[in-house]
Design an enzyme around this catalytic site. Structure first.
Site, PDB file in Angstrom:
ATOM      1  N   ASP A  37      -7.499   1.954  -8.171  1.00  0.00           N
ATOM      2  CA  ASP A  37      -8.947   1.923  -7.965  1.00  0.00           C
ATOM      3  C   ASP A  37      -9.446   0.484  -7.812  1.00  0.00           C
ATOM      4  O   ASP A  37     -10.337   0.198  -7.014  1.00  0.00           O
ATOM      5  CB  ASP A  37      -9.680   2.594  -9.138  1.00  0.00           C
ATOM      6  CG  ASP A  37      -9.385   4.085  -9.189  1.00  0.00           C
ATOM      7  OD1 ASP A  37      -8.906   4.630  -8.170  1.00  0.00           O
ATOM      8  OD2 ASP A  37      -9.607   4.702 -10.247  1.00  0.00           O
ATOM      9  N   SER A  82       5.829  30.357  15.796  1.00  0.00           N
ATOM     10  CA  SER A  82       5.816  30.954  14.456  1.00  0.00           C
ATOM     11  C   SER A  82       7.243  31.356  14.110  1.00  0.00           C
ATOM     12  O   SER A  82       8.166  31.086  14.871  1.00  0.00           O
ATOM     13  CB  SER A  82       4.862  32.136  14.410  1.00  0.00           C
ATOM     14  OG  SER A  82       5.278  33.074  15.355  1.00  0.00           O
ATOM     15  N   LEU A  83       7.425  31.985  12.973  1.00  0.00           N
ATOM     16  CA  LEU A  83       8.779  32.297  12.504  1.00  0.00           C
ATOM     17  C   LEU A  83       8.989  33.794  12.409  1.00  0.00           C
ATOM     18  O   LEU A  83       8.066  34.534  12.050  1.00  0.00           O
ATOM     19  CB  LEU A  83       8.994  31.704  11.106  1.00  0.00           C
ATOM     20  CG  LEU A  83       9.024  30.187  10.979  1.00  0.00           C
ATOM     21  CD1 LEU A  83       8.949  29.793   9.517  1.00  0.00           C
ATOM     22  CD2 LEU A  83      10.288  29.636  11.620  1.00  0.00           C
ATOM     23  N   LYS A 115       9.022  27.759   1.805  1.00  0.00           N
ATOM     24  CA  LYS A 115       7.979  28.074   2.784  1.00  0.00           C
ATOM     25  C   LYS A 115       6.628  27.990   2.085  1.00  0.00           C
ATOM     26  O   LYS A 115       6.236  28.879   1.341  1.00  0.00           O
ATOM     27  CB  LYS A 115       8.193  29.471   3.371  1.00  0.00           C
ATOM     28  CG  LYS A 115       7.204  29.788   4.479  1.00  0.00           C
ATOM     29  CD  LYS A 115       7.595  31.080   5.188  1.00  0.00           C
ATOM     30  CE  LYS A 115       6.676  31.368   6.358  1.00  0.00           C
ATOM     31  NZ  LYS A 115       5.287  31.576   5.965  1.00  0.00           N
ATOM     32  N   LYS A 288      16.700  26.879   8.813  1.00  0.00           N
ATOM     33  CA  LYS A 288      16.670  26.353  10.180  1.00  0.00           C
ATOM     34  C   LYS A 288      18.060  25.841  10.524  1.00  0.00           C
ATOM     35  O   LYS A 288      18.614  25.033   9.754  1.00  0.00           O
ATOM     36  CB  LYS A 288      15.672  25.190  10.282  1.00  0.00           C
ATOM     37  CG  LYS A 288      14.250  25.586   9.938  1.00  0.00           C
ATOM     38  CD  LYS A 288      13.329  24.386   9.897  1.00  0.00           C
ATOM     39  CE  LYS A 288      11.937  24.811   9.446  1.00  0.00           C
ATOM     40  NZ  LYS A 288      11.061  23.657   9.145  1.00  0.00           N
ATOM     41  N   CYS A 406     -15.020  52.091 -31.014  1.00  0.00           N
ATOM     42  CA  CYS A 406     -13.595  52.162 -30.680  1.00  0.00           C
ATOM     43  C   CYS A 406     -13.248  53.548 -30.159  1.00  0.00           C
ATOM     44  O   CYS A 406     -13.555  54.540 -30.823  1.00  0.00           O
ATOM     45  CB  CYS A 406     -12.767  51.831 -31.918  1.00  0.00           C
ATOM     46  SG  CYS A 406     -11.007  52.110 -31.682  1.00  0.00           S
ATOM     47  N   CYS A 409     -10.902  55.408 -32.939  1.00  0.00           N
ATOM     48  CA  CYS A 409     -11.308  55.817 -34.278  1.00  0.00           C
ATOM     49  C   CYS A 409     -12.820  55.892 -34.458  1.00  0.00           C
ATOM     50  O   CYS A 409     -13.294  56.294 -35.517  1.00  0.00           O
ATOM     51  CB  CYS A 409     -10.725  54.865 -35.327  1.00  0.00           C
ATOM     52  SG  CYS A 409     -11.471  53.225 -35.283  1.00  0.00           S
ATOM     53  N   CYS A 430      -8.057  52.661 -38.106  1.00  0.00           N
ATOM     54  CA  CYS A 430      -7.917  52.996 -36.689  1.00  0.00           C
ATOM     55  C   CYS A 430      -6.466  53.356 -36.383  1.00  0.00           C
ATOM     56  O   CYS A 430      -5.564  52.550 -36.585  1.00  0.00           O
ATOM     57  CB  CYS A 430      -8.354  51.806 -35.844  1.00  0.00           C
ATOM     58  SG  CYS A 430      -8.126  52.062 -34.079  1.00  0.00           S
TER      59      CYS A 430
HETATM   60  S1  IVH Z   1       8.788  25.749  10.534  1.00  0.00           S
HETATM   61  C1  IVH Z   1       9.314  26.879  14.719  1.00  0.00           C
HETATM   62  N1  IVH Z   1       8.921  25.203   7.957  1.00  0.00           N
HETATM   63  O1  IVH Z   1       5.024  29.190   8.063  1.00  0.00           O
HETATM   64  C2  IVH Z   1       9.149  26.561  13.307  1.00  0.00           C
HETATM   65  N2  IVH Z   1       7.105  26.508   8.737  1.00  0.00           N
HETATM   66  O2  IVH Z   1       5.193  31.041  10.991  1.00  0.00           O
HETATM   67  C3  IVH Z   1       7.754  26.657  12.865  1.00  0.00           C
HETATM   68  N3  IVH Z   1       5.505  27.151   6.989  1.00  0.00           N
HETATM   69  O3  IVH Z   1       2.198  28.853   9.374  1.00  0.00           O
HETATM   70  C4  IVH Z   1       7.476  26.439  11.469  1.00  0.00           C
HETATM   71  N4  IVH Z   1       6.526  26.131   5.335  1.00  0.00           N
HETATM   72  O4  IVH Z   1       3.033  26.453   8.801  1.00  0.00           O
HETATM   73  C5  IVH Z   1       8.240  25.830   8.926  1.00  0.00           C
HETATM   74  N5  IVH Z   1       9.146  24.612   5.723  1.00  0.00           N
HETATM   75  C6  IVH Z   1       8.464  25.223   6.700  1.00  0.00           C
HETATM   76  C7  IVH Z   1       7.270  25.928   6.448  1.00  0.00           C
HETATM   77  C8  IVH Z   1       6.622  26.568   7.502  1.00  0.00           C
HETATM   78  C9  IVH Z   1       5.475  26.857   5.693  1.00  0.00           C
HETATM   79  C10 IVH Z   1       4.490  27.959   7.701  1.00  0.00           C
HETATM   80  C11 IVH Z   1       4.033  27.378   9.004  1.00  0.00           C
HETATM   81  C12 IVH Z   1       3.511  28.560   9.741  1.00  0.00           C
HETATM   82  C13 IVH Z   1       4.394  29.660   9.228  1.00  0.00           C
HETATM   83  C14 IVH Z   1       5.492  29.963  10.238  1.00  0.00           C
END
Ligand code: IVH
Length: 671
Positions: A37, A82-83, A115, A288, A406, A409, A430
Site C-alpha cells: 500500500d 468449448s470442451l 476445471k 489435454k 414442540c 411433546c 420430550c
Molecule cells: S480449455 C479448447 N482448460 O471450461 C479448450 N477450459 O468448455 C477450451 N474451463 O468455459 C478450454 N477450466 O473457460 C480449459 N483448465 C481449463 C479450464 C477450462 C475451466 C472452462 C472454459 C470454458 C469451459 C470449456
C-alpha cells in the site's frame, strides 16, 4: 526533479509488479500488505504531481474513468472452442481409445488441469501490454470487458520481461475465490443487500458491471490455461503453462502432466477428494493431449477439440420439488426444519431430505412448501436447500412458520435471544430428546453398548420401557422379549452388553451424559481436572473455565446441567443401578488410548511399524482408512488423500512433532 520523479515512478511500478507476481503467480508474498500500500501511495502521489508520467499500464490505473453505456463487441481472432464433457470413467476410456487410435500410439501424455467454474476470458497483449479483454460470447464474438478486467490484480497489465510474441492472446478463467465470495456476502447481508447466488454467478455478474468501480470491489482472481495461437510458443501444453507463469500469469499450481488412461482417472479421483478444501470451485478436470503436433493431428469437431475432454464431477446443485417442511427435534431440543424432497441425484447420491437450517434462513431465502428449490450437496456435507426458484412459483404458497410448541411433546418452544435456533423446553420429558440422549449414551465412544441401535431405542421409549438412560440398567428379559424383532439370543446379548458397560472410565460417562458442547476431549479434560463427580458438580462457572479448552460458553452449559434436578436424579439413579465409573488415573496408567482408532500416513522419521506398536501398546487400534470414527491421524511429510479426508471430516491431525506433546497431555510420559 522531473528525471528523478520519472525514475522513481518506473522503479515503483517495477516493485509493485514484482509484489503482484510474488502474490498472485508464485503464491509466496514477500512484503506485507502495508508495504504494498505504501508503494502504491507513493506512486499515486508522484503521478498526481507529474500527470505526464501517468501511463495506462501503471498499477495505479487499474480502475478507470467513467461508467460505460454498454459493452462493445469483440471478434475473436481465433474462435474460443468449448470442451466435450464426460461423467463416467467409460466415457473417459472411450476418449482415450479415440486419441490413441487417432495418433496410432499406445501411450499418450496429457496435461491434466482443474476445471475452474468461472467465466472464460481472452486477454490480448500487444507489445507486452494488455489491450483487450473479451468474454467468450458465442465463441466467435464476445463482449469487450477490458475496463473491468483491468481492475483484477491477478491479471498483469504489463508482461514480465521475456521473449513474448508481439501479439499474444492468453485464455483463462476469471473466478471468485470462495473466501472472498463468503466475505462479500456477509457484508452484503449485513448491509441489507442481495447476496451473490454462488461464486460462478458472482464472477459473471461482476464482469458485466458497467461501472468498473463496482467490479474493482469484487474479489476476483484469474488462472491462465492456454494461448490462442502457438507462434513463438513452446511445443507442449505443459511447457506453455510454465512459459505463461514466467511472463507473469497465474497458472493453477495443481496442473499435472500425466501419462496413460489410469493416470488421468487417478488425477480425477484425487482432485475429487481434495475439491472441498480448495479455495475455489471446480466442476471437474480437463485432460489435454500435451504435444501440440499431436493436437493438430487430431483436430476439432463441431467447436470442440478432439484432443481434450472435460471429465466432470457429479453436479453439486440440482433442482427439485420441495414437498413439505417437517420439524425434527434434536438431542439438545433444537427444532430443525427439514425439507422433504422429490428424490434428486446430487453430489453423487440420491437425496430425499435436506436441512433448511432454521427459521431465519427460511425467511431470508423465502422458501415455501411446494416451491422448486436448488438442493446443494458438496463433498460429504449434509445436503441443504440452497435457495428457492421464485420465478417458478405459479400459485400462492403458504409461508413457513416455526411452531410455538414442540411437535413431539407439546412443550413450549422458544427462541433464545441472539440465537438462530428454536428449542423445545421439555428436556427429558420430550420423547425425541429422550431418544437422542439414550442413543448417544449407547454409542461406541460413550458407554459402548453393543446392540442398542437407534430403532431399538425408539421402541424402548415408545413402549415406555425406558424414560432415562438409568432405566436401561433395569430392563428385564421379558420386557425385551416383548419388542419387535427381538429374539431370545439378542435379548440375552443386549442385557449382557448393558451389564458390561457398568464400569466406564469417568470421562466416557461424562461424555455419555450428553451435556451440551461437551465432546470427548472436553469430557476428558473435565475428568482429569476434577477427578470425581462430586468435585465437578460443585464447581462454579469460574472454576470450570480454568479447565483446558473450556470457555465461558461450555462452562455455562456444564454448570447449568448440574443445576437441573432431573439431571442429578439421573446420575443418582445410575449409581443406584450399579453404574460405577472409574477414576481416570486408574485408566491412564493402563490403556491411555483404549477404544481409540488411529491412522498413520505420510513419511515419518522412523518406520511406521514402530509408531504402530507404540499406539497399540497404549490400547489403540491402528487402521488403514480414515472415517468419522477415527480418533486421530498421525500425518508425516507428503501425506495425501488420508490427510485431506481427515481434515474434511474434522478428525484430529497430529504431526510427528506434535505427537510427544500430545501424548504428554494424555498422561503418557514416554511415548
Ligand atoms: S480449455 C479448447 N482448460 O471450461 C479448450 N477450459 O468448455 C477450451 N474451463 O468455459 C478450454 N477450466 O473457460 C480449459 N483448465 C481449463 C479450464 C477450462 C475451466 C472452462 C472454459 C470454458 C469451459 C470449456
Amino acid at each position: 526533479m522531473g528525471v528523478d520523479a520519472s525514475k522513481r515512478a518506473a522503479q515503483l511500478r517495477d516493485l509493485i509488479e514484482h509484489h503482484n507476481y510474488r502474490y498472485y503467480v508464485l503464491d509466496d508474498p514477500e512484503a506485507p500488505d502495508s508495504e504494498y500500500d505504501r508503494l502504491m501511495r507513493e506512486l499515486e502521489s508522484i503521478e498526481a504531481s507529474h500527470p505526464g508520467l501517468v501511463s495506462p499500464e501503471s498499477p495505479t490505473q487499474r480502475v478507470g474513468g467513467t461508467p460505460m453505456e454498454g459493452f462493445a463487441e469483440v471478434r475473436h481472432r481465433v474462435p474460443m472452442l468449448s470442451l466435450a464433457n464426460a461423467f463416467a470413467a467409460e466415457e473417459v476410456s472411450d476418449f482415450y481409445r479415440r486419441v490413441t487410435q487417432g495418433l496410432e500410439s499406445d501411450e499418450i501424455s496429457f496435461t491434466a488441469e482443474p476445471k475452474l467454474d468461472g467465466v472464460a476470458i481472452s486477454l490480448t497483449y500487444m507489445g507486452g501490454l494488455l489491450v483487450t479483454a473479451a468474454t467468450r460470447g458465442d465463441g466467435e464474438r464476445g463482449e469487450d470487458v477490458t475496463s473491468n478486467v483491468r481492475t483484477i490484480r491477478a491479471v498483469p497489465l504489463r508482461l514480465r520481461p521475456g521473449e513474448w510474441p508481439s501479439l499474444l492472446e492468453v485464455r483463462g478463467e476469471i473466478y471468485m475465490p470462495r473466501p472472498g465470495f463468503e466475505k462479500f456476502n456477509q457484508t452484503a447481508l449485513a448491509a441489507g443487500e442481495k447476496p451473490l447466488v454462488n461464486p460462478r454467478n458472482g464472477a459473471a455478474g461482476s464482469l458485466r458491471q458497467l461501472d468498473p468501480q463496482v467490479t474493482a470491489k469484487r474479489p476476483l482472481a484469474f488462472f491462465a490455461y492456454s494461448t490462442a495461437t502457438r507462434d513463438d510458443m513452446p511445443s507442449t501444453q505443459f511447457a506453455t503453462l510454465n512459459q505463461l507463469r514466467d511472463w507473469g500469469f497465474p497458472v493453477n499450481p495443481r496442473v499435472s502432466r500425466v501419462t496413460g488412461l489410469q493416470a488421468c482417472l487417478d488425477y480425477h479421483a484425487n482432485m475429487g477428494s481434495i475439491r472441498v478444501g480448495l479455495a475455489y470451485d471446480i466442476d471437474g478436470v480437463v485432460y489435454k493431449v500435451d504435444e501440440f503436433v499431436e493436437q493438430d493431428i487430431l483436430g476439432s469437431v463441431s467447436r470442440a477439440p478432439r484432443w481434450a475432454l472435460a471429465h466432470k464431477f457429479p453436479a453439486e446443485e440440482e433442482i427439485t420439488r420441495l414437498l413439505a417442511i417437517d420439524i425434527q427435534v434434536g438431542r439438545t431440543g433444537a427444532l430443525t426444519p427439514v425439507a422433504r424432497l422429490e428424490p434428486v441425484f446430487v453430489g453423487g447420491v440420491t437425496v430425499t431430505n435436506a436441512t433448511l437450517h432454521n427459521q431465519g434462513e427460511i425467511q431470508r431465502k423465502d422458501v415455501r412448501a411446494g416451491d422448486w428449490v436448488v438442493v446443494r450437496r458438496a463433498g460429504d456435507v449434509i445436503p441443504e436447500v440452497a435457495r428457492a426458484i421464485h420465478a417458478r412459483r405459479t400459485v400462492e404458497l403458504e409461508r413457513f412458520c416455526m411452531p410455538g410448541s414442540c411437535p413431539e411433546c407439546g412443550s413450549v418452544a422458544e427462541q433464545v435471544e441472539g440465537e438462530a435456533v428454536t428449542r423445545c423446553t421439555g428436556g427429558l420429558v420430550c420423547p425425541a430428546q429422550r431418544k437422542h440422549s439414550i442413543r448417544h449414551f449407547a454409542t461406541r465412544k460413550a458407554m459402548d453398548i453393543e446392540g442398542l441401535g437407534n430403532k431399538l431405542v425408539d421402541q424402548l421409549v415408545e413402549q415406555k420401557l425406558v424414560a432415562t438412560v438409568a432405566d436401561l440398567f433395569h430392563l428385564s428379559h421379558e420386557q425385551l422379549g416383548s419388542l419387535e424383532r427381538m429374539g431370545e439370543k439378542s435379548a440375552e446379548n443386549l442385557l449382557q452388553a448393558i451389564a458390561e458397560s457398568k464400569t466406564p472410565p469417568f470421562d466416557r460417562l461424562l461424555y455419555a451424559l450428553g451435556i451440551r458442547e461437551v465432546g470427548e476431549a472436553t469430557a476428558r479434560s473435565l475428568a482429569i481436572h476434577f477427578g470425581t463427580m462430586e468435585a465437578l458438580q460443585s464447581a462454579g462457572e469460574e472454576e470450570l473455565t480454568e479447565v483446558n479448552d473450556v470457555g465461558p460458553i461450555v462452562a455455562g452449559h456444564v454448570a447449568k446441567f448440574f443445576q437441573q434436578d432431573n439431571n442429578l436424579e439421573v446420575i443418582r439413579a445410575l449409581v443406584d443401578a450399579g453404574v460405577c465409573w472409574q477414576a481416570l488415573e486408574e485408566v491412564a496408567t493402563g490403556q491411555a488410548l483404549a477404544g481409540e482408532t488411529w491412522v498413520i500416513t505420510g513419511k515419518l522419521s522412523r518406520p511406521r511399524i514402530q509408531f504402530k506398536n507404540s499406539l497399540v501398546s497404549l490400547g489403540a487400534k491402528v487402521s488403514e482408512s480414515v472415517s468419522a470414527k477415527t480418533s486421530a491421524v498421525l500425518a508425516g511429510d507428503a501425506a495425501g488423500s488420508k490427510l485431506a479426508k481427515a481434515q474434511k471430516l474434522g478428525v484430529k491431525v497430529l504431526s510427528e512433532a506434535d505427537l510427544m506433546e500430545y501424548m504428554r497431555s494424555r498422561g503418557v510420559e514416554d511415548f
